[in-house]
Design a protein around this motif. Structure first.
Motif, short mmCIF file in Angstrom:
data_model
loop_
_atom_site.label_atom_id
_atom_site.label_comp_id
_atom_site.label_asym_id
_atom_site.label_seq_id
_atom_site.Cartn_x
_atom_site.Cartn_y
_atom_site.Cartn_z
N HIS A 1 0.68 -1.05 -0.17
CA HIS A 1 -0.27 -0.11 0.42
C HIS A 1 0.75 1.53 -0.15
O HIS A 1 1.26 1.73 0.61
N GLN A 2 0.60 2.23 -0.99
CA GLN A 2 1.91 3.05 -1.33
C GLN A 2 1.68 4.16 -0.67
O GLN A 2 2.02 5.13 0.41
N GLY A 3 0.01 4.21 0.66
CA GLY A 3 0.01 5.50 1.87
C GLY A 3 0.11 4.40 3.35
O GLY A 3 -0.22 5.57 3.93
N LEU A 4 0.93 3.45 3.44
CA LEU A 4 1.85 3.59 4.27
C LEU A 4 3.07 3.26 3.85
O LEU A 4 3.76 3.54 3.02
N THR A 5 3.46 3.86 5.38
CA THR A 5 5.17 4.03 5.60
C THR A 5 5.85 2.74 5.02
O THR A 5 7.05 2.49 4.29
N TYR A 6 5.19 1.22 5.33
CA TYR A 6 5.05 0.32 5.37
C TYR A 6 4.68 -0.73 4.68
O TYR A 6 3.44 -0.61 5.51
N GLY A 7 4.71 -2.28 4.08
CA GLY A 7 3.84 -3.16 4.45
C GLY A 7 3.99 -4.65 4.53
O GLY A 7 4.91 -4.92 4.43
N GLY A 8 3.51 -5.08 3.36
CA GLY A 8 3.96 -6.56 3.30
C GLY A 8 2.84 -7.18 3.54
O GLY A 8 1.68 -7.03 4.11
N LEU A 9 3.31 -8.65 3.24
CA LEU A 9 2.17 -9.65 3.70
C LEU A 9 2.09 -9.75 5.75
O LEU A 9 3.31 -10.34 6.03
N VAL A 10 1.63 -10.27 5.67
CA VAL A 10 0.88 -10.53 7.65
C VAL A 10 0.36 -11.47 7.87
O VAL A 10 -0.88 -12.10 7.51
N PRO B 1 8.10 -4.02 2.76
CA PRO B 1 8.01 -5.30 4.16
C PRO B 1 8.77 -3.74 4.86
O PRO B 1 9.34 -3.41 5.23
N ILE B 2 8.42 -3.81 5.65
CA ILE B 2 8.56 -3.84 7.47
C ILE B 2 9.83 -3.54 7.79
O ILE B 2 10.20 -4.60 7.27
N ILE C 1 10.07 -13.47 3.66
CA ILE C 1 9.54 -13.24 2.75
C ILE C 1 10.28 -12.25 1.85
O ILE C 1 10.03 -12.89 0.25
N ASP C 2 11.43 -12.04 1.70
CA ASP C 2 12.39 -11.42 0.42
C ASP C 2 13.26 -12.31 0.59
O ASP C 2 13.48 -12.03 -1.02
N PHE C 3 13.53 -13.51 1.24
CA PHE C 3 14.44 -14.64 0.89
C PHE C 3 12.81 -14.84 -0.51
O PHE C 3 13.89 -15.44 -2.03
N PHE C 4 12.25 -15.07 -0.60
CA PHE C 4 10.78 -15.67 -1.71
C PHE C 4 10.74 -15.08 -3.08
O PHE C 4 10.54 -15.58 -3.62
N LEU C 5 10.78 -13.92 -2.59
CA LEU C 5 10.69 -12.69 -3.22
C LEU C 5 11.86 -13.35 -3.92
O LEU C 5 11.93 -12.93 -5.75
N MET C 6 13.04 -13.55 -3.74
CA MET C 6 14.12 -12.93 -5.15
C MET C 6 13.99 -14.33 -5.47
O MET C 6 14.38 -14.24 -5.97
N LYS C 7 13.86 -15.55 -5.14
CA LYS C 7 13.83 -16.49 -5.56
C LYS C 7 12.80 -16.58 -6.28
O LYS C 7 12.95 -17.48 -7.70
N ARG C 8 12.06 -15.67 -6.70
CA ARG C 8 11.24 -15.94 -7.62
C ARG C 8 11.43 -14.48 -9.03
O ARG C 8 10.32 -14.63 -9.34
N SER D 1 21.65 4.99 14.53
CA SER D 1 22.45 2.87 13.54
C SER D 1 21.36 3.08 12.31
O SER D 1 20.69 3.30 12.09
N VAL D 2 22.35 2.15 11.28
CA VAL D 2 21.95 2.38 9.92
C VAL D 2 21.08 0.83 9.67
O VAL D 2 21.66 0.25 10.05
N TYR D 3 20.05 1.20 9.81
CA TYR D 3 19.19 -0.69 9.11
C TYR D 3 18.78 -0.40 8.01
O TYR D 3 18.34 1.11 6.99
N SER D 4 18.20 -1.04 7.44
CA SER D 4 17.71 -1.12 5.91
C SER D 4 16.33 -0.88 6.36
O SER D 4 15.78 -1.50 6.39
N GLN D 5 15.59 0.08 4.55
CA GLN D 5 14.01 -0.42 4.45
C GLN D 5 14.09 -0.67 2.49
O GLN D 5 15.18 0.38 2.00
N ASP D 6 14.14 -2.04 2.69
CA ASP D 6 13.92 -2.46 1.46
C ASP D 6 13.03 -2.45 0.33
O ASP D 6 11.67 -1.72 0.95
N PHE D 7 12.81 -2.22 -0.71
CA PHE D 7 11.84 -1.63 -2.13
C PHE D 7 11.86 -2.62 -3.19
O PHE D 7 12.76 -2.73 -3.80
#
Length: 315
Positions: free
Chosen positions: A72-81, A114-115, A127-134, A304-310
């Protein structure tokens, strides 16, 4: 025989959706329908519910735009819940069913954000792993700055020196129910003056959201001689607090009032047992891809620096 049944969210799903969000492993109040729908006129909702044997197993907050589907573009983060008892293999199967459902509905591309992992102590990276595999590609990566409140704080000596100096000044910090002073006298005029922009949330929108989520949305303001000079709007979740908005007036800049507020709130939420203080991303459209001054300021506050991926997946 088909294992899962997937369908688009409709208004009759309001209660079952929100009950699921309240129990989920990887959800925050941003996924509650009351939060998602405050700006429903801007986005065409295409959120999904996934059932197995008539039991709700997962949801996907999403919207559509043309032949693309967006986490959802109206949210800072999202993904499968989903619930914590759902194992990785089942999550993978659900993702494949969702992708098939989207292709059946003529979507060509999925944009997925993803959050950040630090929001959940149980982890959320399968989910990040499964997305990349696909075949998903990491379309964008942002630096998300956050203070780990579970370890000793690393606020810089210069920040603490100024903090101790400011402690002796006549500044008062209040938690305010009314958002008007901060929005009208500090946030809106300063954003307009410095960047020629408006806050993402209008005063009316943030007031509405605060009325619906009083335990999650909080306003802390710094005053001097009854004049508001700085403020921070907090989005509070189970383990994480996020500084959604922070701004200071010109007078507040002279007194470093925003830093004073941040240091107070970092200590406050560490005492409360929160795990992280999220200060957001520092991305900027320049030659570096980030705001150097902003990252320095946040690191000096102990971030500290953490990642937010798209991710982008061609279906």
């Amino acid at each position: 025989m088909k294992t899962f049944v997937i369908r688009k969210y409709n208004k009759n799903d309001y209660t079952i959706w929100n009950d699921f969000v309240a129990q989920a492993k990887n959800a925050t109040f941003l996924f509650h329908r009351d939060f998602m729908e405050y700006h429903k006129d801007r986005f065409e909702d295409f959120s999904l519910l996934v059932f197995e044997d008539e039991k709700l197993r997962a949801i996907l907050p999403a919207n559509k735009k043309g032949n693309s589907i967006y986490s959802h573009q109206g949210l800072t983060y999202g993904g499968l819940v989903f619930l914590s008892k759902l194992k990785a293999e089942k999550v993978e199967s659900i993702l494949d069913e969702i992708f098939f459902f989207l292709k059946e509905n003529k979507f060509e591309t999925l944009y997925y954000k993803p959050i950040p992992d630090f929001y959940f102590s149980e982890g959320n990276a399968a989910i990040d792993f499964f997305l990349m595999k696909r075949g998903a590609v990491l379309e964008r990566k942002e630096m998300n700055l956050a203070v780990n409140l579970t370890i000793p704080l690393k606020i810089s000596k210069s920040k603490m020196k100024h903090f101790r100096r400011i402690e002796n000044l006549d500044l008062d910090i209040f938690e305010e129910e009314n958002l008007d002073p901060f929005w009208e006298k500090v946030l809106e005029p300063r954003l307009l003056e410095k960047f020629d922009i408006k806050p993402v949330h209008s005063k009316e929108e943030i007031t509405l959201l605060k009325s619906k989520f009083p335990q999650n949305i909080k306003q802390y303001s710094a005053y001097r001689n009854d004049e508001i000079i700085a403020g921070i709007t907090i989005f509070e979740t189970k383990n994480v607090v996020k500084s959604q908005y922070g701004a200071t007036s010109k007078t507040g800049e002279e007194f470093r009032a925003l830093d004073f507020l941040f240091v107070n709130l970092i200590h406050k939420y560490k005492r409360k047992g929160k795990h992280f203080f999220d200060m957001g991303i520092v991305g900027e459209e320049n030659e570096f891809g980030y705001n150097k001054g902003l990252i320095k300021q946040k690191e000096e506050l102990g971030c500290s620096v953490y990642s937010q991926d798209f991710y982008k997946l061609t279906l």
